[in-house]
Design an enzyme around this catalytic site. Structure first.
Site, PDB file in Angstrom:
ATOM      1  N   ASP A  40       0.888  -1.159   0.000  1.00  0.00           N
ATOM      2  CA  ASP A  40       0.000   0.000   0.000  1.00  0.00           C
ATOM      3  C   ASP A  40       0.936   1.222   0.000  1.00  0.00           C
ATOM      4  O   ASP A  40       2.131   1.094   0.270  1.00  0.00           O
ATOM      5  CB  ASP A  40      -0.879  -0.047   1.253  1.00  0.00           C
ATOM      6  CG  ASP A  40      -1.717   1.195   1.420  1.00  0.00           C
ATOM      7  OD1 ASP A  40      -2.318   1.646   0.430  1.00  0.00           O
ATOM      8  OD2 ASP A  40      -1.757   1.739   2.543  1.00  0.00           O
ATOM      9  N   LEU A  41       0.420   2.391  -0.302  1.00  0.00           N
ATOM     10  CA  LEU A  41       1.299   3.577  -0.348  1.00  0.00           C
ATOM     11  C   LEU A  41       1.139   4.455   0.904  1.00  0.00           C
ATOM     12  O   LEU A  41       2.040   4.543   1.744  1.00  0.00           O
ATOM     13  CB  LEU A  41       0.989   4.396  -1.608  1.00  0.00           C
ATOM     14  CG  LEU A  41       1.752   5.704  -1.775  1.00  0.00           C
ATOM     15  CD1 LEU A  41       3.249   5.469  -1.925  1.00  0.00           C
ATOM     16  CD2 LEU A  41       1.231   6.473  -2.998  1.00  0.00           C
ATOM     17  N   ASP A  42      -0.055   5.089   1.006  1.00  0.00           N
ATOM     18  CA  ASP A  42      -0.285   6.030   2.105  1.00  0.00           C
ATOM     19  C   ASP A  42      -0.279   5.303   3.448  1.00  0.00           C
ATOM     20  O   ASP A  42      -1.054   4.376   3.654  1.00  0.00           O
ATOM     21  CB  ASP A  42      -1.641   6.726   1.912  1.00  0.00           C
ATOM     22  CG  ASP A  42      -1.693   7.510   0.610  1.00  0.00           C
ATOM     23  OD1 ASP A  42      -1.086   8.573   0.554  1.00  0.00           O
ATOM     24  OD2 ASP A  42      -2.330   7.035  -0.357  1.00  0.00           O
TER      25      ASP A  42
ATOM     26  N   THR B 174       1.236  10.290   4.229  1.00  0.00           N
ATOM     27  CA  THR B 174       0.476  11.369   3.597  1.00  0.00           C
ATOM     28  C   THR B 174      -0.783  11.712   4.380  1.00  0.00           C
ATOM     29  O   THR B 174      -1.464  12.685   4.050  1.00  0.00           O
ATOM     30  CB  THR B 174       0.082  10.992   2.158  1.00  0.00           C
ATOM     31  OG1 THR B 174      -0.350   9.636   2.190  1.00  0.00           O
ATOM     32  CG2 THR B 174       1.228  11.136   1.197  1.00  0.00           C
TER      33      THR B 174
ATOM     34  N   LYS C 212      -8.456   6.383   6.628  1.00  0.00           N
ATOM     35  CA  LYS C 212      -7.317   5.638   6.076  1.00  0.00           C
ATOM     36  C   LYS C 212      -7.818   4.549   5.142  1.00  0.00           C
ATOM     37  O   LYS C 212      -8.664   3.739   5.518  1.00  0.00           O
ATOM     38  CB  LYS C 212      -6.503   4.992   7.205  1.00  0.00           C
ATOM     39  CG  LYS C 212      -5.576   5.965   7.880  1.00  0.00           C
ATOM     40  CD  LYS C 212      -4.678   5.246   8.870  1.00  0.00           C
ATOM     41  CE  LYS C 212      -3.742   6.230   9.537  1.00  0.00           C
ATOM     42  NZ  LYS C 212      -3.006   5.612  10.648  1.00  0.00           N
TER      43      LYS C 212
ATOM     44  N   ARG D  56     -11.332   8.810  -2.154  1.00  0.00           N
ATOM     45  CA  ARG D  56     -11.587  10.259  -2.044  1.00  0.00           C
ATOM     46  C   ARG D  56     -13.086  10.558  -1.965  1.00  0.00           C
ATOM     47  O   ARG D  56     -13.542  11.313  -1.100  1.00  0.00           O
ATOM     48  CB  ARG D  56     -10.967  10.974  -3.249  1.00  0.00           C
ATOM     49  CG  ARG D  56     -10.801  12.463  -3.036  1.00  0.00           C
ATOM     50  CD  ARG D  56     -10.240  13.108  -4.305  1.00  0.00           C
ATOM     51  NE  ARG D  56      -9.024  12.465  -4.772  1.00  0.00           N
ATOM     52  CZ  ARG D  56      -8.486  12.686  -5.975  1.00  0.00           C
ATOM     53  NH1 ARG D  56      -9.060  13.511  -6.839  1.00  0.00           N
ATOM     54  NH2 ARG D  56      -7.379  12.066  -6.336  1.00  0.00           N
TER      55      ARG D  56
ATOM     56  N   SER E  61      -2.696   0.652  -4.279  1.00  0.00           N
ATOM     57  CA  SER E  61      -3.157   1.804  -3.485  1.00  0.00           C
ATOM     58  C   SER E  61      -4.510   2.309  -3.970  1.00  0.00           C
ATOM     59  O   SER E  61      -4.821   2.239  -5.158  1.00  0.00           O
ATOM     60  CB  SER E  61      -2.123   2.931  -3.613  1.00  0.00           C
ATOM     61  OG  SER E  61      -2.665   4.163  -3.182  1.00  0.00           O
ATOM     62  N   ALA E  62      -5.292   2.867  -3.047  1.00  0.00           N
ATOM     63  CA  ALA E  62      -6.593   3.460  -3.410  1.00  0.00           C
ATOM     64  C   ALA E  62      -6.422   4.860  -3.997  1.00  0.00           C
ATOM     65  O   ALA E  62      -7.357   5.432  -4.542  1.00  0.00           O
ATOM     66  CB  ALA E  62      -7.479   3.550  -2.169  1.00  0.00           C
ATOM     67  N   SER E  63      -5.213   5.405  -3.895  1.00  0.00           N
ATOM     68  CA  SER E  63      -5.011   6.812  -4.276  1.00  0.00           C
ATOM     69  C   SER E  63      -4.894   7.012  -5.783  1.00  0.00           C
ATOM     70  O   SER E  63      -4.181   6.275  -6.463  1.00  0.00           O
ATOM     71  CB  SER E  63      -3.741   7.340  -3.614  1.00  0.00           C
ATOM     72  OG  SER E  63      -3.423   8.610  -4.145  1.00  0.00           O
ATOM     73  N   LYS E  64      -5.580   8.043  -6.256  1.00  0.00           N
ATOM     74  CA  LYS E  64      -5.443   8.416  -7.666  1.00  0.00           C
ATOM     75  C   LYS E  64      -4.185   9.244  -7.879  1.00  0.00           C
ATOM     76  O   LYS E  64      -3.833   9.574  -9.016  1.00  0.00           O
ATOM     77  CB  LYS E  64      -6.686   9.199  -8.113  1.00  0.00           C
ATOM     78  CG  LYS E  64      -7.932   8.336  -8.088  1.00  0.00           C
ATOM     79  CD  LYS E  64      -9.141   9.031  -8.651  1.00  0.00           C
ATOM     80  CE  LYS E  64     -10.273   8.013  -8.754  1.00  0.00           C
ATOM     81  NZ  LYS E  64     -11.544   8.570  -9.110  1.00  0.00           N
TER      82      LYS E  64
ATOM     83  N   LYS F 210     -11.120  -1.146  -1.455  1.00  0.00           N
ATOM     84  CA  LYS F 210     -10.810  -2.022  -0.327  1.00  0.00           C
ATOM     85  C   LYS F 210     -11.963  -1.864   0.679  1.00  0.00           C
ATOM     86  O   LYS F 210     -12.462  -0.752   0.823  1.00  0.00           O
ATOM     87  CB  LYS F 210      -9.491  -1.590   0.337  1.00  0.00           C
ATOM     88  CG  LYS F 210      -8.270  -1.666  -0.585  1.00  0.00           C
ATOM     89  CD  LYS F 210      -7.056  -1.003   0.085  1.00  0.00           C
ATOM     90  CE  LYS F 210      -5.886  -0.906  -0.880  1.00  0.00           C
ATOM     91  NZ  LYS F 210      -4.732  -0.162  -0.338  1.00  0.00           N
TER      92      LYS F 210
ATOM     93  N   GLU G 253       0.091  -3.288   4.617  1.00  0.00           N
ATOM     94  CA  GLU G 253      -1.071  -2.393   4.711  1.00  0.00           C
ATOM     95  C   GLU G 253      -1.153  -1.705   6.069  1.00  0.00           C
ATOM     96  O   GLU G 253      -0.831  -2.313   7.081  1.00  0.00           O
ATOM     97  CB  GLU G 253      -2.355  -3.228   4.560  1.00  0.00           C
ATOM     98  CG  GLU G 253      -3.063  -3.066   3.258  1.00  0.00           C
ATOM     99  CD  GLU G 253      -3.629  -1.679   2.991  1.00  0.00           C
ATOM    100  OE1 GLU G 253      -3.753  -0.867   3.932  1.00  0.00           O
ATOM    101  OE2 GLU G 253      -3.953  -1.400   1.823  1.00  0.00           O
ATOM    102  N   ASP G 254      -1.632  -0.472   6.088  1.00  0.00           N
ATOM    103  CA  ASP G 254      -1.831   0.214   7.375  1.00  0.00           C
ATOM    104  C   ASP G 254      -3.312   0.369   7.720  1.00  0.00           C
ATOM    105  O   ASP G 254      -3.636   0.816   8.812  1.00  0.00           O
ATOM    106  CB  ASP G 254      -1.180   1.600   7.361  1.00  0.00           C
ATOM    107  CG  ASP G 254      -1.947   2.566   6.473  1.00  0.00           C
ATOM    108  OD1 ASP G 254      -2.288   2.183   5.336  1.00  0.00           O
ATOM    109  OD2 ASP G 254      -2.225   3.689   6.930  1.00  0.00           O
TER     110      ASP G 254
HETATM  111  C1  G6P Z   1      -5.418   6.266   0.516  1.00  0.00           C
HETATM  112  C2  G6P Z   1      -5.511   7.094   1.773  1.00  0.00           C
HETATM  113  C3  G6P Z   1      -6.887   7.725   1.903  1.00  0.00           C
HETATM  114  C4  G6P Z   1      -7.228   8.485   0.613  1.00  0.00           C
HETATM  115  C5  G6P Z   1      -7.203   7.537  -0.563  1.00  0.00           C
HETATM  116  C6  G6P Z   1      -7.500   8.249  -1.888  1.00  0.00           C
HETATM  117  O1  G6P Z   1      -6.132   5.084   0.696  1.00  0.00           O
HETATM  118  O2  G6P Z   1      -5.266   6.303   2.917  1.00  0.00           O
HETATM  119  O3  G6P Z   1      -6.882   8.600   3.000  1.00  0.00           O
HETATM  120  O4  G6P Z   1      -8.502   9.107   0.713  1.00  0.00           O
HETATM  121  O5  G6P Z   1      -5.918   6.943  -0.650  1.00  0.00           O
HETATM  122  O6  G6P Z   1      -6.455   9.125  -2.160  1.00  0.00           O
HETATM  123  P1  G6P Z   1      -6.450  10.236  -3.309  1.00  0.00           P
HETATM  124  O7  G6P Z   1      -5.004  10.620  -3.403  1.00  0.00           O
HETATM  125  O8  G6P Z   1      -6.955   9.582  -4.560  1.00  0.00           O
HETATM  126  O9  G6P Z   1      -7.338  11.345  -2.870  1.00  0.00           O
HETATM  127 MG    MG Z   2      -2.803   3.133   3.561  1.00  0.00          MG
END
Ligand code: G6P
Ligand code: MG
Length: 218
Positions: free
Chosen positions: A9-11, A17, A45, A49, A114-117, A145, A169-170
């Site tokens: 996972d990233l964040d 972050t 976490k 978004r 990761s869930a992050s864009k 997730k 994973e955190d």
């Molecule tokens: C990770 C973080 C979340 C965040 C999500 C989407 O899972 O833990 O806090 O909302 O990514 O990130 P983004 O960068 O796409 O807003």
């Molecule tokens: Mg995370």
């Protein structure tokens, strides 16, 4: 040794972050006339978004039109990126580089899930993008997730069976996703939160090369 692979996972695993998400979500909440606490931030976490904003508006008893919802989400991301753009290699969490070095020296493939864009952009900022054999992020998945989709796509891209993947994973949702995908889950954080994980460490400085070696040879 049968080939194993690692999925990060990233964040909250490679970089912290959450502190930047907190500042950006807090500004959004304050601009809309209510407060947002660190405890609430903890609950976001691993949450996408769009789902994060839904939760925050719910906490603040606020309803927005679709257009305003999208505008607020965009403003939040712009604000978040203003912090991300200041990041460099120094933001990589302690102990992570040692693990990456070990994987590279031993030709163990590793991917991002990761869930992050913003994941690709963040990896570029911290200068780690090139080492990953596959990157799967919030732009590649349709199910968040705890659905295992993000990790299953990563396993497929790595060409390694899910049962041979080890996930760091955190978040609770992330640990559950790894478990549902039949992968080995390693929680990074507190035992009381991440007790569903197969192994738990407070952070990467607690992970020894010996432990990794044993896990990869199992
Ligand atoms: C990770 C973080 C979340 C965040 C999500 C989407 O899972 O833990 O806090 O909302 O990514 O990130 P983004 O960068 O796409 O807003
Ligand atoms: Mg995370």
């Amino acid at each position: 040794m049968s080939q194993k692979a690692i999925i990060f996972d990233l964040d909250g695993v490679i970089v912290d972050t959450a502190k930047f998400h907190f500042l950006a979500w807090k500004k959004l909440a304050n601009d809309l006339g209510f407060d947002f606490t660190k405890e609430q931030n903890e609950e976001l976490k691993g949450v996408s978004r769009v789902d994060s904003l839904k939760k925050i508006l719910n906490w603040g008893n606020k309803e927005l039109s679709e257009e305003e919802f999208n505008r607020q989400m965009q403003l939040k991301n712009e604000n978040y990126l203003s912090y991300v753009n200041e990041m460099d290699k120094g933001e990589v969490l302690p102990g992570v580089q040692k693990v990456l070095d070990y994987l590279e020296e031993n030709n163990i493939p590793y991917a991002l899930g990761s869930a992050s864009k913003n994941a690709r952009h963040i990896l570029e900022k911290i200068d780690l993008k090139d080492g990953f054999s596959a990157i799967v992020d919030g732009t590649d998945v349709s199910k968040a997730k705890p659905d295992p989709e993000v990790f299953l796509i990563a396993a497929e891209k790595l060409n390694v069976a899910p049962q041979k993947c080890i996930v760091f994973e955190d978040s609770v949702a992330g640990v559950q996703a790894a478990n549902k995908g039949e992968m080995t889950s390693i929680g990074i954080g507190e035992e009381k939160t991440l007790h569903e994980a197969d192994y738990i460490f407070n952070d990467f400085t607690e992970i020894s090369i010996e432990f990794l070696k044993n896990l990869l040879q199992k």
